[in-house]
Design an enzyme around this catalytic site. Structure first.
Site, PDB file in Angstrom:
ATOM      1  CB  CYS A 270      -0.917  -0.035   1.221  1.00 47.41           C
ATOM      2  SG  CYS A 270      -2.109   1.307   1.295  1.00 47.41           S
ATOM      3  CB  CYS A 271       3.728   2.300   2.129  1.00 48.15           C
ATOM      4  SG  CYS A 271       3.071   2.952   3.666  1.00 48.15           S
TER       5      CYS A 271
ATOM      6  CB  CYS B 130      -2.631   7.334   5.570  1.00 51.35           C
ATOM      7  SG  CYS B 130      -1.789   7.455   3.998  1.00 51.35           S
TER       8      CYS B 130
ATOM      9  CB  CYS C  31      -1.408   4.459   8.944  1.00 48.57           C
ATOM     10  SG  CYS C  31      -1.953   3.104   7.898  1.00 48.57           S
TER      11      CYS C  31
ATOM     12  CB  CYS D  22       7.170   5.224   3.774  1.00 45.29           C
ATOM     13  SG  CYS D  22       6.208   6.696   4.040  1.00 45.29           S
TER      14      CYS D  22
HETATM   15 FE1  SF4 Z   1      -1.484   2.709   3.070  1.00 43.90          FE
HETATM   16 FE2  SF4 Z   1      -1.287   3.265   5.687  1.00 43.90          FE
HETATM   17 FE3  SF4 Z   1       0.853   3.431   4.069  1.00 43.90          FE
HETATM   18 FE4  SF4 Z   1      -1.138   5.213   3.914  1.00 43.90          FE
HETATM   19  S1  SF4 Z   1       0.288   4.909   5.650  1.00 43.90           S
HETATM   20  S2  SF4 Z   1      -0.101   4.288   2.210  1.00 43.90           S
HETATM   21  S3  SF4 Z   1      -2.957   3.889   4.266  1.00 43.90           S
HETATM   22  S4  SF4 Z   1      -0.305   1.560   4.637  1.00 43.90           S
END
Ligand code: SF4
Length: 241
Positions: free
Chosen positions: A121-122, A204, A207, A232
């Site tokens: 997802c990230c 996000c 999270c 990230c």
């Molecule tokens: Fe996905 Fe959470 Fe990463 Fe955002 S912080 S991109 S919702 S895993």
């Protein structure tokens, strides 16, 4: 073969020691015209730097990553910032060719299920768009602060980012929370009201959470793996306890 940009790191680091933030950015935009960029997630820290860039008319491109999972309050401060400074902060979005088949296969909330799903997802929502935003740039200004992570205490204010092949400059790395808040108040800078509700890092919505008084800063940016925080690019993630 090493990137020639790397040779500038020590000289910029010396300038960062001796000059004000405004003076450093002024030098950078002369040295790397059109190649200096700043990433914002509209946090306190980012708003402070945005203010310095835009009130001085520095030709620094400002971008954000719209992951599609941001808080409503983040969009509000983004709009307020555009209005206050008569600017248009650019957003980078996930590549639909990557995200659409992934969500179709795994569903919209698969990141709750495992570390691997969160990494994917990230990657789709942040890492890949970030690489596009930084492409062909020479200097990446960030709002990182040492107080937010123990691993940042020894981080240099100017460093080489090997994975993105870019010079990183963290102008307020050693500012305290009080200094940042005082600056925001002094200049009446628009800020994300989630900070008033205990949020430290505002990424996000699924999270990020508010922290309780006295709780470690990092608890608000929950989940990754083995309670080990991982960066990230813009945010730190930590597994919930
Ligand atoms: Fe996905 Fe959470 Fe990463 Fe955002 S912080 S991109 S919702 S895993």
């Amino acid at each position: 073969m090493s990137n020639p940009l790397q040779n500038h790191v020590s000289q910029i680091a010396e300038q960062a020691q001796a000059l004000s933030i405004e003076e450093v950015i002024s030098q950078l935009v002369k040295q790397f015209p059109g190649k200096v960029t700043f990433s914002t997630s509209f946090s306190y820290e980012d708003q402070l730097i945005t203010h310095k860039i835009l009130t001085n008319n520095f030709p620094v491109s400002i971008f954000t990553l719209d992951t599609g999972r941001l808080f409503e309050e983040t969009y509000s401060v983004w709009s307020a910032t555009n209005e206050r400074y008569h600017t248009k902060i650019r957003a980078y979005y996930p590549d639909h060719n990557l995200l659409e088949p992934y969500v179709a296969e795994h569903g919209p909330n698969s990141f709750y299920e495992s570390v691997e799903e969160r990494k994917t997802c990230c990657y789709f929502r942040k890492v890949e768009p970030l690489k596009r935003a930084l492409k062909d740039k020479s200097v990446w200004i960030t709002g990182l602060r040492a107080e937010h992570s123990a691993s940042r205490h020894d981080m240099p204010q100017v460093e080489w980012d090997e994975s993105n092949q870019i010079i990183k400059y963290h102008p307020i790395l050693h500012w305290t929370t009080k200094e940042v808040k005082d600056y925001i108040n002094e200049f009446n800078i628009p800020y994300n009201i989630l900070h008033d509700r205990g949020f430290v890092s505002i990424g996000c919505a699924p999270c990020t959470r508010a922290i309780k008084p006295g709780e470690d800063f990092r608890a608000g940016r929950w989940w990754w793996e083995d309670n080990t925080k991982k960066e990230c690019g813009l945010h730190v993630h930590q597994q919930a306890s």
